[in-house]
Scaffold this motif. Structure first.
Motif: not given
Length: 613
Positions: A118-119, A330-333, A336-338, A343-344
């Motif tokens: 996800v970006p 820049m993009a992360v797997p 739940r945490a990511s 979202a934050a």
């Protein structure tokens, strides 16, 4: 990398590209500094060489590749230079967002790793108003971002565990080495990234040192030799003007707080650091090495910006190290945490975009607040009398400045009168009126009459791009003016503008009749300055840029660049250069600076291929 993983990374990159395009397009504009670049491009296309003023070899732009890229595209398309610069910068910014996001997705796709990303970090970067402002502006920020993004993508490819190697060097390593060599030509501080990467490549494959150096060094070394011989400097002239080797820590931390404090940038950065640290746990080998190199270079870049005192444009100098710092995330797997952190960040980004960065225009107008760090886009929009949301985009838009009220008429009058100099005068406070007027040439036979009609203004871009190429346009802080660039810094002055060329020096370095100066210029001081120009130290400085090019001049410039070219600082008092006999002659009313060591040569200015004609 599985098909699902590749598709996920491509989707994230596409989202980043759309956001970068929309953000940059909606805030597209042209800065006064961007116009400075275009003046050099005009001279390149006209055949006068990579100079700001024909006959004076001054490298007034920090990015070598940027000016040539604009020139090439303008030559191919025939489009307006402002439009070419805007589109090039925007395309580079969009490409940088896409490449960096895709490369980060690829970085996290290891064997047995995640399949979707996800970006994340790119959202932090693009939410910041300066990031969207400098997606255009006419400056090289888009190109610099693209260099960093491709550097990261090549690092990720080099570190991929499935790359075939011989003696520790995958084939992409040589392409990476070549790319690192270009860093110096994009922006000088990017050499930090390129140099550290080169050391890493050699450390991993010492037996391939020769090949690595052969890939990395020829292009930058060839240009550096050209720069030394053609310009007489080791760095772009902007580095001399801004005294980039000086230390201004206090101003640097003020510049940091002006950026990070207002946007609460530390909040998303803390989340990015925590997420990146958690994702890197267990990472080994080259993948860990490139993450450390990226973060280490970004932090060193931040320290450099702090040391030199930052900049006068809000946020500008933080964009490149921030972009680099965010590269691994820049993009992360998807987890739940990511997803929660993304979202934050989206909420923070939305608030930042809506909140924007206000400018207290009334405080500047009333004099309650001195110009320091300003939101350059909004500042120029208001300074030109335009509505917010309608910034300048072409050179003629800057004619709305109070400093350009009668520029076109005065310029034509000066050309018709074969005048020596154009000067700006403060006429009235209410309403605030400035007017340009010309000064007559000296009647004596002097090589100074080889200097064309000369105009001085600190805002170098709007004057130079609204003037023909045979008009000599100079600034008072030294970007295109060697004498001003060598003046001592003003303690506590505005960063980037903390030098000032006295009007006496300005008049002296032209064909102006010094016996007919306005009252605010002391004629004795002006004659001292003109005589000082003929003294060995200053005459040698002027010869490096003005004496017609020859092999002798080229190699003399090379020697100068590694000697006085690095260290020379001039005294702001011209009398310090004169002997008693010269000072006495000036007190008698003579102008001994009209003759002596040659400091001005005949110049043929080519204008036939000037795209602004």
């Amino acid at each position: 990398m599985t098909n699902n993983a590749r598709l996920s990374a491509l989707l994230a990159a596409a989202m980043a590209g759309v956001a970068a395009f929309w953000g940059g397009w909606t805030r597209r504009w042209m800065s006064d500094d961007g116009l400075i670049v275009l003046r050099t491009v005009r001279n390149i296309l006209a055949g006068n060489g990579p100079v700001f003023n024909a006959g004076e070899r001054v490298e007034a732009n920090t990015s070598t590749l940027w000016q040539y890229l604009i020139a090439a595209c303008a030559w191919l398309t025939g489009a307006r230079l402002e439009d070419v610069a805007m589109w090039l910068a925007l395309v580079c910014t969009v490409a940088a967002a896409c490449v960096s996001t895709f490369a980060s997705g690829r970085y996290w796709f290891t064997k047995g790793g995640a399949h979707y990303v996800v970006p994340f970090g790119i959202l932090i970067y693009l939410a910041l108003p300066p990031a969207r402002d400098f997606a255009t502006s006419g400056l090289e920020w888009g190109l610099s971002l693209l260099w960093i993004a491709v550097w990261w993508a090549l690092l990720v490819a080099w570190a991929a565990p499935d790359r075939p190697t011989r003696h520790g060097m995958p084939p992409v390593g040589y392409l990476l080495a070549f790319w690192c060599g270009l860093s110096w030509l994009v922006r000088p501080e990017l050499a930090l990234y390129g140099g550290v990467t080169g050391i890493m490549l050699i450390a991993y494959a010492p037996r391939k040192t020769g090949g690595i150096l052969a890939a990395a060094l020829p292009v930058p070394a060839a240009y550096e030799l050209f720069r030394m011989g053609y310009y007489g400097l080791l760095t772009p002239h902007t580095a001399v003007a801004k005294s980039a080797s000086g230390a201004e820590w206090g101003s640097g931390f003020e510049y940091l707080w002006d950026f990070a404090g207002y946007y609460w940038l530390w909040l998303p950065l803390l989340g990015a650091v925590a997420l990146g640290w958690w994702l890197l746990v267990g990472t080994r080998g080259r993948r860990l090495a490139i993450a450390l190199v990226v973060v280490g270079c970004a932090l060193a870049h931040i320290v450099y910006v702090l040391r030199v005192g930052g900049d006068f444009m809000h946020g500008r100098m933080w964009l490149l190290p921030l972009f680099a710092l965010l590269l691994p995330v820049m993009a992360v797997p998807v987890s739940r945490a990511s997803v929660a952190l993304t979202a934050a960040v989206a909420v923070w980004g939305g608030v930042t975009i809506v909140r924007a960065h206000p400018i207290d225009w009334e405080a500047y107008q009333t004099g309650e607040k001195e110009l320091g760090i300003v939101d350059e886009r909004e500042f120029w929009t208001l300074a030109l009398g335009r509505e917010l949301g309608d910034p300048p985009r072409h050179a003629e838009d800057f004619l709305g400045s109070k400093l350009m009220q009668n520029w076109e008429d005065a310029l034509q009058d000066g050309i018709d009168a074969e005048a020596a100099q154009l000067n700006l005068a403060y006429v009235s406070a209410d309403p605030e009126i400035y007017k340009w007027f010309y000064r007559d040439r000296v009647d004596a036979e002097t090589d100074l009459n080889n200097l064309g009609l000369t105009a001085y203004l600190i805002n170098l871009g709007m004057t130079s791009m609204n003037a023909p190429l045979d008009v000599r346009v100079l600034d008072t802080v030294g970007l295109a003016t060697p004498i001003a660039a060598r003046m001592p810094r003003i303690p506590g002055g505005r960063i980037g503008h903390d030098k000032q060329l006295d009007p006496a020096w300005q008049a002296a370095d032209s064909g102006t009749d010094l016996d007919r100066l306005p009252a605010f210029i002391n004629p004795l001081r002006a004659k001292q300055a003109r005589a000082a120009l003929r003294t060995p130290e200053i005459a040698e400085l002027l010869a490096t840029s003005r004496e017609p090019m020859s092999w002798q001049r080229f190699w003399a410039n090379v020697r100068y660049s590694v000697g006085k070219g690095r260290t020379l600082t001039l005294h702001d008092d011209p009398g310090a250069y004169l002997d008693p006999a010269t000072r006495k002659a000036i007190r008698r009313g003579e102008d001994p600076g009209e003759s002596g060591t040659q400091i001005a040569w005949p110049v043929t200015v080519k204008t036939a291929n000037d795209p602004s004609e």
